[in-house]
Design a protein around this motif. Structure first.
Motif, PDB file in Angstrom:
ATOM      1  N   GLU A 242       0.839  -1.208   0.000  1.00 11.35           N
ATOM      2  CA  GLU A 242       0.000   0.000   0.000  1.00 11.35           C
ATOM      3  C   GLU A 242       0.871   1.255   0.000  1.00 11.35           C
ATOM      4  O   GLU A 242       0.608   2.207  -0.745  1.00 11.35           O
TER       5      GLU A 242
ATOM      6  N   THR B 156      -7.309   2.651   2.262  1.00 13.60           N
ATOM      7  CA  THR B 156      -6.201   3.077   3.125  1.00 13.60           C
ATOM      8  C   THR B 156      -5.920   4.563   2.953  1.00 13.60           C
ATOM      9  O   THR B 156      -5.795   5.289   3.931  1.00 13.60           O
TER      10      THR B 156
ATOM     11  N   GLY C 249      -5.806   0.604  -1.329  1.00  9.43           N
ATOM     12  CA  GLY C 249      -6.142  -0.171  -0.133  1.00  9.43           C
ATOM     13  C   GLY C 249      -6.176  -1.647  -0.449  1.00  9.43           C
ATOM     14  O   GLY C 249      -6.684  -2.053  -1.494  1.00  9.43           O
ATOM     15  N   ASP C 250      -5.611  -2.448   0.434  1.00  8.94           N
ATOM     16  CA  ASP C 250      -5.663  -3.900   0.235  1.00  8.94           C
ATOM     17  C   ASP C 250      -7.109  -4.386   0.141  1.00  8.94           C
ATOM     18  O   ASP C 250      -7.394  -5.402  -0.480  1.00  8.94           O
TER      19      ASP C 250
ATOM     20  N   ARG D 165      -4.925  -3.397  -5.891  1.00  6.26           N
ATOM     21  CA  ARG D 165      -4.744  -2.691  -4.625  1.00  6.26           C
ATOM     22  C   ARG D 165      -5.030  -1.204  -4.822  1.00  6.26           C
ATOM     23  O   ARG D 165      -5.054  -0.440  -3.896  1.00  6.26           O
ATOM     24  N   ASN D 166      -5.175  -0.803  -6.098  1.00  3.25           N
ATOM     25  CA  ASN D 166      -5.523   0.601  -6.326  1.00  3.25           C
ATOM     26  C   ASN D 166      -6.533   0.707  -7.445  1.00  3.25           C
ATOM     27  O   ASN D 166      -6.570  -0.118  -8.353  1.00  3.25           O
TER      28      ASN D 166
END
Ligand code: ADP
Ligand code: ASP
Ligand code: MG
Length: 457
Positions: free
Chosen positions: A256, A310, A395-396, A427-428
């Motif tokens: 992240e 995140t 964020g994961d 993840r994004n």
């Protein structure tokens, strides 16, 4: 020995008061464990030195001298304020740095040609001097400290002004130079951003590169932890200059943090995490103005993932290049030929999307765009759009919750999206839009996914 590596950024050493804070923080740490300090140039100095290089290139000798005098006076004033007793040795070292800078700049002004190698020699001075001042300040406050020349410690390739550290050679050099200092119970102080090739030519690691110096030295020395001390409380949920109420992310994963840095969270240089990953060295971001804060901890495993996202990041004023195949389809080998052009011009692309006949790419660095366009036109139609921006939500949890991506896009309703991308890491989620829409996009996303009290998830 697993030392603590502490990196202090430009605002953390901006003046005498800031340096005194650094001395207090570092002395407290050094009382507990072996410490390596990595120090940035005083804030604004790298910019000033780069501007001085430009003045020299245009032959403006008076301009160069007046800039250099300004930078010299600032360093002199800081030294005068910190050291009540004479600091002749330190002042002699600083003055010999300025002598060397002047001689490089004089030849630049005569030739009206600035090599990247020459520019690196000039900009490196910022860190070489600030780190000497910090080392002397620590020692005079009663914490034994030794200044080390970064060029004997951090070994890089020869790609000026964005040299890549060589970990194996740095490990050998750091073992030789840094370990004896730590074993003698002293703090080792070294300038960030600066390195040298194996044959001793001064290099720099690119803007923001002191973070990378810290993580490479951390990896080379098998550090217990790498701490990035800066002017905010940690990795925040968004760039605080764009969004009100950005909060600290207490714990995030290496992946992240890497993606946030890559997509524009300036608090970390994009390559900072990589050297730490192999040995699983934790990276912590902390605020020099609030040293008791918990900051953000970046580690391999993050268990607390209760939040949906995140953090957000953005990269402004980037350029989009659309390449459309002049044949009807993206024929076999077309993408290879397109990317070869970027490779030939040493320009990396950040976001890529494709359709049946076209591929769109974003560029951060458009200095070679003219030549790239010319070469691409040999194989395709090309359209260039400047004034664009990348906004990324990281964020994961994007991997786990497939509705998140949809909710993100819905939140941007009404803002024209030029590109949308979710890469294999999932993840994004990244969108490309007009730069003028960035404040609205960030505000909306932050409002919806983080504020108030991160409840609207
Ligand atoms: P240093 O000089 O300490 O290296 P930088 O200016 O490079 O500091 O990085 C810190 C700055 O990064 C902060 O002052 C903040 O304005 C900016 N920033 C951008 N995005 C973020 C983010 N997500 N979290 C924290 N800071 C951010
Ligand atoms: N002084 C350099 C810069 O301003 C490196 C750093 O501070 O990280 O880019
Ligand atoms: Mg920085």
């Amino acid at each position: 020995m697993h030392p603590l590596v502490m990196k202090f950024g430009g605002t953390s050493v901006a003046d005498a008061a800031a340096i005194s804070r650094v001395v207090r923080i570092a002395a407290a740490a050094a009382a507990r464990e072996p410490v390596v300090l990595v120090v940035s140039a005083m804030s604004g100095v790298t910019d000033e030195l780069l501007q001085t290089c430009d003045l020299a290139r245009s032959g403006n000798v008076d301009g160069v001298e007046s800039r250099i005098r300004g930078v010299e006076a600032r360093h002199g004033a800081v030294v005068g304020e910190i050291f009540r007793v004479q600091a002749d040795d330190l002042l002699a070292h600083i003055s010999s740095e300025f002598d060397e800078m002047r001689s490089v700049l004089r030849s630049v002004a005569v030739l009206r040609e600035l090599t990247q190698r020459g520019a690196d020699r000039v900009t490196a001075a910022g860190e070489l001097m600030s780190s000497r001042i910090v080392a002397a300040a620590l020692a005079s406050a009663g914490t034994p400290a030794t200044w080390l020349d970064a060029r004997r410690v951090l070994i890089t390739d020869d790609v000026h002004p964005v040299a890549l550290p060589r970990l194996d050679e740095t490990r050998t050099a750091a073992g030789r130079e840094v370990l004896p200092v730590l074993e003698a119970g002293e703090v080792a102080v070294v300038g960030g951003f600066v390195g040298a090739t194996a044959d001793g030519i001064t290099t720099t690691l690119g803007r923001g590169g002191s973070d990378l110096s810290a993580s490479v030295l951390g990896a080379a020395l098998h550090a217990r932890e790498i701490q990035i001390w800066t002017d905010v409380d940690g990795m925040l949920t968004a760039d605080p200059r764009l969004v009100d109420g950005a909060e600290v992310v207490p714990h995030l994963s290496f992946e992240e943090a890497s993606e946030l840095a890559y997509f524009g969270a300036k608090v970390l240089h994009p390559s900072t995490i990589l050297p730490a990953v192999q040995d699983g060295i934790p990276v912590r971001i902390l605020n020099t103005l609030r040293p008791d804060g918990a900051g953000s901890l970046i580690t391999r495993h993050v268990t607390s993932g209760d939040g949906a996202l995140t953090a957000l990041a953005c990269k402004r004023n980037i350029t989009v290049v659309d390449v459309t195949s002049t044949r009807m389809l993206l024929a076999h080998g077309f993408l290879r030929r397109v990317f070869e052009v970027f490779e030939q011009h040493a320009t990396s692309v950040d976001v890529v999307t494709t359709s049946e006949v076209s591929v769109s790419m974003t560029l951060d660095d458009d200095r070679r765009l003219g030549a790239i366009e010319r070469d691409l036109r040999l194989i395709a139609d090309v359209q260039v759009e400047r004034g664009m921006a990348i906004v990324s939500a990281v964020g994961d949890n994007l991997r786990r919750d497939s509705t998140l991506a949809v909710r993100l896009i819905v939140a941007l309703d009404g803002l024209p999206l030029r590109m949308v991308s979710q890469a294999a890491s999932r993840r994004n989620l990244t969108v490309v839009l007009a730069d003028r829409d960035v404040p609205a996009a960030m505000e909306r996303l932050h409002q919806k996914f983080f504020a108030p009290a991160r409840s609207a998830r």
